[in-house]
Design a protein around this motif. Structure first.
Motif, PDB file in Angstrom:
ATOM      1  N   SER A 181     -46.253 -69.084  30.156  1.00  0.00           N
ATOM      2  CA  SER A 181     -46.131 -68.637  31.545  1.00  0.00           C
ATOM      3  C   SER A 181     -47.035 -67.444  31.845  1.00  0.00           C
ATOM      4  CB  SER A 181     -44.683 -68.315  31.892  1.00  0.00           C
ATOM      5  OG  SER A 181     -44.206 -67.263  31.094  1.00  0.00           O
ATOM      6  N   ASP A 182     -47.195 -66.510  30.883  1.00  0.00           N
ATOM      7  CA  ASP A 182     -48.087 -65.376  31.134  1.00  0.00           C
ATOM      8  C   ASP A 182     -49.547 -65.832  31.200  1.00  0.00           C
ATOM      9  OD1 ASP A 182     -47.982 -65.862  28.345  1.00  0.00           O
ATOM     10  OD2 ASP A 182     -48.685 -63.827  27.909  1.00  0.00           O
ATOM     11  N   ALA A 183     -49.896 -66.825  30.410  1.00  0.00           N
ATOM     12  CA  ALA A 183     -51.253 -67.379  30.447  1.00  0.00           C
ATOM     13  C   ALA A 183     -51.494 -68.091  31.783  1.00  0.00           C
ATOM     14  CB  ALA A 183     -51.482 -68.322  29.278  1.00  0.00           C
ATOM     15  N   GLN A 184     -50.473 -68.810  32.276  1.00  0.00           N
ATOM     16  CA  GLN A 184     -50.605 -69.472  33.587  1.00  0.00           C
ATOM     17  C   GLN A 184     -50.766 -68.446  34.700  1.00  0.00           C
ATOM     18  OE1 GLN A 184     -47.029 -71.896  33.540  1.00  0.00           O
ATOM     19  NE2 GLN A 184     -48.263 -73.749  33.295  1.00  0.00           N
ATOM     20  N   ARG A 185     -49.998 -67.357  34.618  1.00  0.00           N
ATOM     21  CA  ARG A 185     -50.118 -66.297  35.627  1.00  0.00           C
ATOM     22  C   ARG A 185     -51.515 -65.685  35.589  1.00  0.00           C
ATOM     23  NH1 ARG A 185     -44.939 -65.111  34.089  1.00  0.00           N
ATOM     24  NH2 ARG A 185     -45.651 -63.486  32.668  1.00  0.00           N
ATOM     25  N   ASN A 186     -52.008 -65.405  34.373  1.00  0.00           N
ATOM     26  CA  ASN A 186     -53.355 -64.845  34.240  1.00  0.00           C
ATOM     27  C   ASN A 186     -54.398 -65.796  34.808  1.00  0.00           C
ATOM     28  OD1 ASN A 186     -52.616 -62.419  33.090  1.00  0.00           O
ATOM     29  ND2 ASN A 186     -53.013 -63.067  30.995  1.00  0.00           N
TER      30      ASN A 186
ATOM     31  N   ALA B   4     -62.822 -60.110  36.580  1.00  0.00           N
ATOM     32  CA  ALA B   4     -61.833 -59.571  35.631  1.00  0.00           C
ATOM     33  C   ALA B   4     -61.194 -58.302  36.186  1.00  0.00           C
ATOM     34  CB  ALA B   4     -62.488 -59.305  34.278  1.00  0.00           C
ATOM     35  N   ARG B   5     -62.017 -57.400  36.728  1.00  0.00           N
ATOM     36  CA  ARG B   5     -61.488 -56.150  37.294  1.00  0.00           C
ATOM     37  C   ARG B   5     -60.489 -56.429  38.405  1.00  0.00           C
ATOM     38  NH1 ARG B   5     -66.528 -54.250  36.644  1.00  0.00           N
ATOM     39  NH2 ARG B   5     -67.179 -54.744  38.771  1.00  0.00           N
ATOM     40  N   LEU B   6     -60.862 -57.289  39.332  1.00  0.00           N
ATOM     41  CA  LEU B   6     -59.982 -57.590  40.458  1.00  0.00           C
ATOM     42  C   LEU B   6     -58.699 -58.294  40.000  1.00  0.00           C
ATOM     43  CD1 LEU B   6     -59.603 -57.420  43.514  1.00  0.00           C
ATOM     44  CD2 LEU B   6     -60.773 -59.603  43.718  1.00  0.00           C
ATOM     45  N   ALA B   7     -58.816 -59.140  38.989  1.00  0.00           N
ATOM     46  CA  ALA B   7     -57.640 -59.857  38.475  1.00  0.00           C
ATOM     47  C   ALA B   7     -56.752 -58.962  37.625  1.00  0.00           C
ATOM     48  CB  ALA B   7     -58.090 -61.066  37.665  1.00  0.00           C
ATOM     49  N   GLY B   8     -57.279 -57.815  37.201  1.00  0.00           N
ATOM     50  CA  GLY B   8     -56.505 -56.907  36.352  1.00  0.00           C
ATOM     51  C   GLY B   8     -56.380 -57.394  34.918  1.00  0.00           C
ATOM     52  N   VAL B   9     -57.409 -58.106  34.444  1.00  0.00           N
ATOM     53  CA  VAL B   9     -57.413 -58.601  33.071  1.00  0.00           C
ATOM     54  C   VAL B   9     -58.724 -58.191  32.399  1.00  0.00           C
ATOM     55  CG1 VAL B   9     -55.948 -60.591  33.644  1.00  0.00           C
ATOM     56  CG2 VAL B   9     -58.433 -60.849  33.654  1.00  0.00           C
ATOM     57  N   ALA B  10     -58.736 -58.284  31.084  1.00  0.00           N
ATOM     58  CA  ALA B  10     -59.956 -57.998  30.333  1.00  0.00           C
ATOM     59  C   ALA B  10     -60.931 -59.164  30.490  1.00  0.00           C
ATOM     60  CB  ALA B  10     -59.619 -57.782  28.855  1.00  0.00           C
ATOM     61  N   ILE B  11     -62.205 -58.866  30.321  1.00  0.00           N
ATOM     62  CA  ILE B  11     -63.217 -59.916  30.447  1.00  0.00           C
ATOM     63  C   ILE B  11     -62.981 -61.015  29.417  1.00  0.00           C
ATOM     64  CG2 ILE B  11     -64.933 -58.768  28.982  1.00  0.00           C
ATOM     65  CD1 ILE B  11     -65.673 -60.837  32.161  1.00  0.00           C
ATOM     66  N   GLY B  12     -62.461 -60.664  28.246  1.00  0.00           N
ATOM     67  CA  GLY B  12     -62.150 -61.665  27.225  1.00  0.00           C
ATOM     68  C   GLY B  12     -61.110 -62.668  27.701  1.00  0.00           C
ATOM     69  N   THR B  13     -60.168 -62.212  28.510  1.00  0.00           N
ATOM     70  CA  THR B  13     -59.144 -63.104  29.057  1.00  0.00           C
ATOM     71  C   THR B  13     -59.797 -64.110  30.006  1.00  0.00           C
ATOM     72  OG1 THR B  13     -57.493 -61.358  28.866  1.00  0.00           O
ATOM     73  CG2 THR B  13     -56.973 -63.189  30.342  1.00  0.00           C
TER      74      THR B  13
ATOM     75  N   HIS C 285     -60.007 -68.415  29.297  1.00  0.00           N
ATOM     76  CA  HIS C 285     -59.644 -69.470  30.252  1.00  0.00           C
ATOM     77  C   HIS C 285     -60.856 -70.268  30.719  1.00  0.00           C
ATOM     78  CE1 HIS C 285     -55.370 -68.552  30.872  1.00  0.00           C
ATOM     79  NE2 HIS C 285     -55.709 -67.287  30.700  1.00  0.00           N
ATOM     80  N   PHE C 286     -61.965 -69.572  30.880  1.00  0.00           N
ATOM     81  CA  PHE C 286     -63.183 -70.185  31.416  1.00  0.00           C
ATOM     82  C   PHE C 286     -64.370 -69.716  30.581  1.00  0.00           C
ATOM     83  CE2 PHE C 286     -60.135 -69.329  34.820  1.00  0.00           C
ATOM     84  CZ  PHE C 286     -59.878 -70.625  35.252  1.00  0.00           C
ATOM     85  N   PRO C 287     -64.705 -70.459  29.508  1.00  0.00           N
ATOM     86  CA  PRO C 287     -65.745 -70.013  28.571  1.00  0.00           C
ATOM     87  C   PRO C 287     -67.115 -69.746  29.215  1.00  0.00           C
ATOM     88  CG  PRO C 287     -64.493 -71.809  27.630  1.00  0.00           C
ATOM     89  CD  PRO C 287     -64.052 -71.677  29.061  1.00  0.00           C
ATOM     90  N   THR C 288     -67.392 -70.379  30.346  1.00  0.00           N
ATOM     91  CA  THR C 288     -68.662 -70.128  31.030  1.00  0.00           C
ATOM     92  C   THR C 288     -68.392 -69.870  32.505  1.00  0.00           C
ATOM     93  OG1 THR C 288     -69.082 -72.432  31.652  1.00  0.00           O
ATOM     94  CG2 THR C 288     -69.862 -71.737  29.462  1.00  0.00           C
ATOM     95  N   LYS C 289     -69.341 -69.236  33.140  1.00  0.00           N
ATOM     96  CA  LYS C 289     -69.232 -68.977  34.571  1.00  0.00           C
ATOM     97  C   LYS C 289     -69.195 -70.299  35.334  1.00  0.00           C
ATOM     98  CE  LYS C 289     -71.434 -66.291  38.216  1.00  0.00           C
ATOM     99  NZ  LYS C 289     -72.560 -65.395  38.527  1.00  0.00           N
ATOM    100  N   ASP C 290     -69.968 -71.282  34.877  1.00  0.00           N
ATOM    101  CA  ASP C 290     -69.960 -72.586  35.535  1.00  0.00           C
ATOM    102  C   ASP C 290     -68.576 -73.227  35.502  1.00  0.00           C
ATOM    103  OD1 ASP C 290     -72.583 -72.449  36.316  1.00  0.00           O
ATOM    104  OD2 ASP C 290     -73.342 -73.718  34.703  1.00  0.00           O
ATOM    105  N   GLU C 291     -67.850 -73.048  34.392  1.00  0.00           N
ATOM    106  CA  GLU C 291     -66.489 -73.601  34.317  1.00  0.00           C
ATOM    107  C   GLU C 291     -65.555 -72.879  35.290  1.00  0.00           C
ATOM    108  OE1 GLU C 291     -64.861 -74.521  30.354  1.00  0.00           O
ATOM    109  OE2 GLU C 291     -66.922 -74.307  29.609  1.00  0.00           O
TER     110      GLU C 291
END
Length: 170
Positions: free
Chosen positions: A3-8, A33-42, A46-52
């Motif tokens: 559930s935390d991964a889905q929220r992220n 990442a900044r706007l979402a409040g998560v680290a860039i790694g997060t 979820h999305f290994p590339t910008k295109d994804e």
């Protein structure tokens, strides 16, 4: 997915939609990442590339459009869908900027929903019988691109849609 991964994931998509709508496809994933409040790694988990990430945004936006179209109906459903889509196009630049991203399943859903609106409008006599879904989709895409890149005001949108609707009615 936890559930935390889905929220992220949801927060990342919400932030990405806002960032890319405001700054276009050239915006950075770091800003997302900044706007979402998560680290860039997060973001990259979820999305290994910008295109994804861009494809996920487009898929979600197309699903919303298909849902909106499916919720409409009757004689004016197709006209209402056009008006809403054009009004949202400038605010959601991402849809037009991401045209090269392929999401066939989402496009199929939108095609089906718009096809049903077309059928209902034809049954009600507000659209000519010889109009087919590919023409309707071409008109929709064109008018949305015009709204985004042409800097249209509400009056120009209304006049342009009136011309399209008159042509569809015959």
């Amino acid at each position: 997915m936890r559930s935390d991964a889905q929220r992220n994931r949801g927060r990342i998509l919400d932030a990405a939609e806002e960032v890319f709508a405001r700054r276009g496809a050239a915006a950075s994933t770091e800003e997302v990442a900044r706007l979402a409040g998560v680290a860039i790694g997060t973001v990259f988990r979820h999305f290994p590339t910008k295109d994804e990430l861009l494809a996920a945004i487009l898929k979600r936006l197309l699903a919303r459009l298909a849902e909106d179209a499916a919720g409409l109906g009757g004689a004016d459903g197709l006209h209402t869908f056009f008006r809403r889509s054009v009004a949202q196009a400038a605010a959601k630049r991402t849809v037009v900027d991401l045209v090269g991203v392929s999401v066939p399943a989402a496009l199929g859903q939108l095609d089906d929903a718009v096809g049903e609106l077309l059928r209902q409008a034809q049954d009600a006599g507000t659209v000519r019988r010889d109009v087919r879904p590919p023409e309707v989709m071409a008109l929709l895409v064109s008018v949305c691109q015009g709204a985004v890149h042409g800097g249209w005001d509400a009056e120009l949108q209304d006049r342009t849609l009136a011309v399209i609707f008159a042509g569809l009615a015959g």
